[in-house]
Scaffold this active site. Structure first.
Site, PDB file in Angstrom:
ATOM      1  N   GLY A 209     -12.014  -8.750  13.832  1.00 21.60           N
ATOM      2  CA  GLY A 209     -11.096  -9.221  14.871  1.00 21.60           C
ATOM      3  C   GLY A 209     -11.832  -9.805  16.060  1.00 21.60           C
ATOM      4  O   GLY A 209     -11.330 -10.696  16.741  1.00 21.60           O
ATOM      5  N   HIS A 280      -8.565 -15.192  23.066  1.00 18.10           N
ATOM      6  CA  HIS A 280      -9.570 -14.461  23.850  1.00 18.10           C
ATOM      7  C   HIS A 280     -10.854 -15.300  23.925  1.00 18.10           C
ATOM      8  O   HIS A 280     -11.454 -15.642  22.910  1.00 18.10           O
ATOM      9  CB  HIS A 280      -9.809 -13.137  23.127  1.00 18.10           C
ATOM     10  CG  HIS A 280     -10.676 -12.174  23.849  1.00 18.10           C
ATOM     11  ND1 HIS A 280     -12.047 -12.221  23.783  1.00 18.10           N
ATOM     12  CD2 HIS A 280     -10.374 -11.113  24.642  1.00 18.10           C
ATOM     13  CE1 HIS A 280     -12.554 -11.226  24.508  1.00 18.10           C
ATOM     14  NE2 HIS A 280     -11.560 -10.539  25.040  1.00 18.10           N
ATOM     15  N   GLU A 332      -7.093 -12.251  28.211  1.00 19.16           N
ATOM     16  CA  GLU A 332      -8.437 -12.702  28.625  1.00 19.16           C
ATOM     17  C   GLU A 332      -8.741 -14.035  27.931  1.00 19.16           C
ATOM     18  O   GLU A 332      -9.788 -14.221  27.317  1.00 19.16           O
ATOM     19  CB  GLU A 332      -9.483 -11.643  28.267  1.00 19.16           C
ATOM     20  CG  GLU A 332      -9.109 -10.280  28.827  1.00 19.16           C
ATOM     21  CD  GLU A 332     -10.040  -9.148  28.407  1.00 19.16           C
ATOM     22  OE1 GLU A 332     -10.971  -9.405  27.643  1.00 19.16           O
ATOM     23  OE2 GLU A 332      -9.829  -8.027  28.869  1.00 19.16           O
ATOM     24  N   GLU A 348     -14.363 -14.666  32.526  1.00 18.35           N
ATOM     25  CA  GLU A 348     -15.245 -13.507  32.301  1.00 18.35           C
ATOM     26  C   GLU A 348     -16.706 -13.948  32.181  1.00 18.35           C
ATOM     27  O   GLU A 348     -17.015 -14.960  31.546  1.00 18.35           O
ATOM     28  CB  GLU A 348     -14.792 -12.780  31.024  1.00 18.35           C
ATOM     29  CG  GLU A 348     -15.603 -11.534  30.752  1.00 18.35           C
ATOM     30  CD  GLU A 348     -15.109 -10.754  29.534  1.00 18.35           C
ATOM     31  OE1 GLU A 348     -13.958 -10.950  29.110  1.00 18.35           O
ATOM     32  OE2 GLU A 348     -15.906  -9.942  29.015  1.00 18.35           O
ATOM     33  N   CYS A 350     -18.980 -12.763  30.369  1.00 15.59           N
ATOM     34  CA  CYS A 350     -19.366 -12.819  28.948  1.00 15.59           C
ATOM     35  C   CYS A 350     -18.962 -14.147  28.302  1.00 15.59           C
ATOM     36  O   CYS A 350     -19.659 -14.642  27.417  1.00 15.59           O
ATOM     37  CB  CYS A 350     -18.682 -11.720  28.152  1.00 15.59           C
ATOM     38  SG  CYS A 350     -19.385 -10.108  28.403  1.00 15.59           S
ATOM     39  N   CYS A 428     -19.227  -4.719  29.034  1.00 15.75           N
ATOM     40  CA  CYS A 428     -19.754  -5.796  28.190  1.00 15.75           C
ATOM     41  C   CYS A 428     -20.586  -6.790  28.996  1.00 15.75           C
ATOM     42  O   CYS A 428     -21.595  -7.307  28.507  1.00 15.75           O
ATOM     43  CB  CYS A 428     -18.611  -6.515  27.488  1.00 15.75           C
ATOM     44  SG  CYS A 428     -17.310  -7.067  28.604  1.00 15.75           S
TER      45      CYS A 428
END
Ligand SMILES: [Zn+2]
Length: 640
Positions: A209, A280, A332, A348, A350, A428
């Site tokens: 996922g 995402h 997100e 974000e 990341c 993360c």
């Protein structure tokens, strides 16, 4: 399409420079701090429980090896806390293991940049513990080893086993490449072998996922040459989004043919039909990175066409001026094109890091400056803003406008913090920033059969296959870069012409210019001086970005600038930049003349009159430096 390699970290030494300082910050502050956080040794921060989980898993495995029954705990949550799970059970997020892997990856790159016996020992100890927690058949995920080994691989959509494997594989390859030690590589390879068996041609038709196992497998293939890893990576990528949806099969559901589902996971369509970035944002760029890598290895034009469309969709329609991506907290995720709100941006850290991974893979297959132009934008702005100047605190989300008071009172902005946080329970971002910055030398050059491409102008020495290169760079200030080249055989050197540069000069005349790179033929030792002449620019958004109508942002070179309350007083929305401002630059900050509108009286509504304004001197600081002087208001965009 092309097929080029990036020059490995071990062959590029960054000299004293902007990024060397940041790498030292990561080495001295971030890596030791993260190690402490993983061991729950940071007071005032949410405990990670990461190392505790590995110890529990090692113990559970050992007991089962001795035929002692271990308790079974539920495996039905994303987040296991003391309140919702038994004391002996797994704790933290389902992906908690990946924090340790990312730490090892960052630490390994850092060891490459600067040997450190104590750090190397700490890494070895962590690897020994992972080895003890890995099961006899190679499986390695502490949630299931502790809570219930028989529930493995039952919920690929939500429960990150393949994600954790991907980070394990990336850490293992970094550690092996830097130290030559096979300790972690062997652990990752054994888990990879198990995954190849379970999800191989005749196995479960699943995929994760949250992508990253795909790129992890491809990196393991590169490190070991084992074809099964390439084959399994291809299967994981090719199965994604095909009907019937694997995530439906997993949970006994079905989706009508005329409807799509799983955009959040980029599993709504087969990858070759994906042309728009959805869902995402971190998951998306991790998947696209692997797709680009596989397309290059397989010379798969159709797959690469999707990668090109996705890259363009992100960078031409869905990327902030800071290089942040994923504009909404809702999932997100990417929303629709040109939807780039400033104050509620998710962006974000990341995701910006992941965009740079994606850009590097794209450049290896398509020699176009647009990839590193985007990477540079993300790196110098969104990614760098993610870390405090002292390396001790971090942003998870990166807005382009902040009003600290509203962040507390307005749930739509609850994801935004007015100052960087020491650590996050979902941690993360900090290790992702650390692993990218520590490995930055790997992004400087790409090399094809006959050309060395210079992507980033860091002061460094590089030992490429075609040439030795020595760069002395004043790229960020004067824009001047001196490059000494000693070819090992006749070759071409290609310089990326930065997107922000509209006046470049080279000491050697008449380069061949193609797709944003300036090419020079080199057949003997030579020095080329480049000057990219950065200047202060007033930038506007495309008019489709509703939020920024009538507003502008100020940039210089790769840096986007912002205004802070500390320098410009409160109510930043009352400021405007003069129409033809006189700029000055002090080597770091930008000053300009502007106006401040006089505040109104008490009436909420009154008949319009032209506002009274007073002259002010505006001070802009680089965006990445915002919120380093405590909580205060900030904005990137200002009225013109
Ligand atoms: Zn993150």
């Amino acid at each position: 399409m092309q097929n080029a390699k990036t020059i490995k970290n071990s062959n590029v030494k960054i000299k004293n420079s902007f990024w060397k300082e940041k790498q030292e910050l990561v080495r001295k502050e971030v890596i030791p701090y993260q190690r402490k956080a993983l061991e729950d040794g940071v007071g005032g921060a949410e405990p990670s429980r990461c190392m505790e989980n590995f110890k529990k898993a090692a113990k559970a495995k050992e007991q089962r090896n001795r035929r002692i029954d271990t308790p079974v705990y539920p495996t039905d949550k994303w987040h296991y806390t003391d309140d919702n799970s038994a004391p002996g059970a797994f704790k933290g997020w389902v992906f908690q293991d990946s924090d340790l892997y990312k730490w090892i990856e960052a630490a390994s790159y850092s060891l490459q940049n600067r040997p450190d016996k104590e750090l190397e020992k700490a890494v070895d100890n962590a690897i020994e513990l992972i080895g003890k927690a890995a099961e006899n058949d190679g499986y390695c995920d502490t949630l299931y080893t502790i809570n219930n080994p028989s529930a493995r691989f039952e919920n690929l959509r939500d429960f990150h086993e393949l994600y954790c494997f991907g980070h394990l594989a990336e850490a293992a390859c970094a550690h092996f490449n830097v130290t030559g030690k096979r300790t972690l590589l062997d652990i990752a390879a054994r888990f990879a072998d198990l995954i190849c068996e379970v999800f191989g041609e005749n196995g479960k038709a699943g995929y994760g996922g949250h992508p990253i196992a795909e790129e992890g497998m491809l990196k393991l293939y590169e490190a070991t040459g084992r074809k099964a890893y390439l084959d399994t990576a291809r299967l994981l990528i090719n199965r994604r989004g095909t009907r019937p949806y694997y995530f439906d099969i997993e949970r006994g559901e079905s989706t009508p043919e005329n409807r799509t589902k799983y955009e959040y996971n980029q599993a709504h369509l087969p990858v070759r039909e994906q042309k728009e970035a959805v869902g995402h944002a971190v998951r998306a760029v991790y998947l696209y990175t692997a797709m680009a890598d596989l397309a290059r290895i397989d010379e798969d034009e159709k797959l690469f066409d999707s990668c090109k469309a996705l890259f363009d969709d992100i960078t031409k329609r869905k990327m902030y001026i800071t290089g942040g991506i994923g504009s909404t907290k809702d999932g997100e995720a990417f929303k629709y094109a040109y939807d780039l709100p400033n104050a509620t941006a998710y962006a974000e850290s990341c995701a910006a890091v992941g965009l740079i991974f994606f850009a590097r893979r794209m450049m290896q297959a398509d020699f176009n400056s647009k990839y590193f132009n985007a990477a540079e934008r993300s790196l110098y702005n969104c990614v760098l803003a993610g870390m405090a100047e002292d390396g001790k605190s971090f942003f998870y989300t990166n807005p382009l406008e902040a009003e600290p008071k509203t962040l507390v009172l307005d749930g739509r902005r609850s994801h935004i913090k007015p100052v960087r946080q020491k650590w996050f329970d979902c941690a993360c971002c900090p290790p992702n920033i650390a692993r990218l910055i520590s490995d930055l030398s790997e992004y400087c050059f790409t090399e094809s059969d006959n050309t060395v491409f210079i992507n980033m102008y860091e002061s460094c020495t590089a030992d490429c296959r075609l040439a030795k290169i020595d760069i002395d760079s004043d790229y960020l200030n004067s824009g001047r870069v001196i490059i000494k080249i000693k070819p090992k055989k006749p070759a071409k050197i290609a310089f990326r012409i930065p997107e922000w540069c509209d006046n470049f000069e080279f000491s050697v005349k008449n380069p061949f210019i193609k797709d944003g790179y300036a090419y020079f033929e080199i057949d003997g030792a030579q020095t080329i001086e480049a000057n990219f002449n950065p200047r202060i620019k007033i930038m506007k958004c495309n008019s489709r970005v509703r939020e920024n109508t009538g507003k502008v942002a100020v940039t210089r070179g790769p840096f986007v600038y912002c205004l802070e309350e500390k320098d410009n007083g409160s109510d930043l929305h009352l400021l405007r930049l003069a129409k033809s401002p006189k700029f000055s630059f002090d080597g770091e900050n930008i000053f300009a003349n502007g106006y401040r509108q006089e505040p109104d009286g008490e009436a909420l509504y009154s008949e319009y009159k032209a506002p009274r304004e007073k002259l002010v001197r505006l001070k802009f600081i680089p965006y990445y430096k915002w919120a380093n002087r405590g909580e205060n208001k900030m904005t990137v965009y200002i009225r013109l």
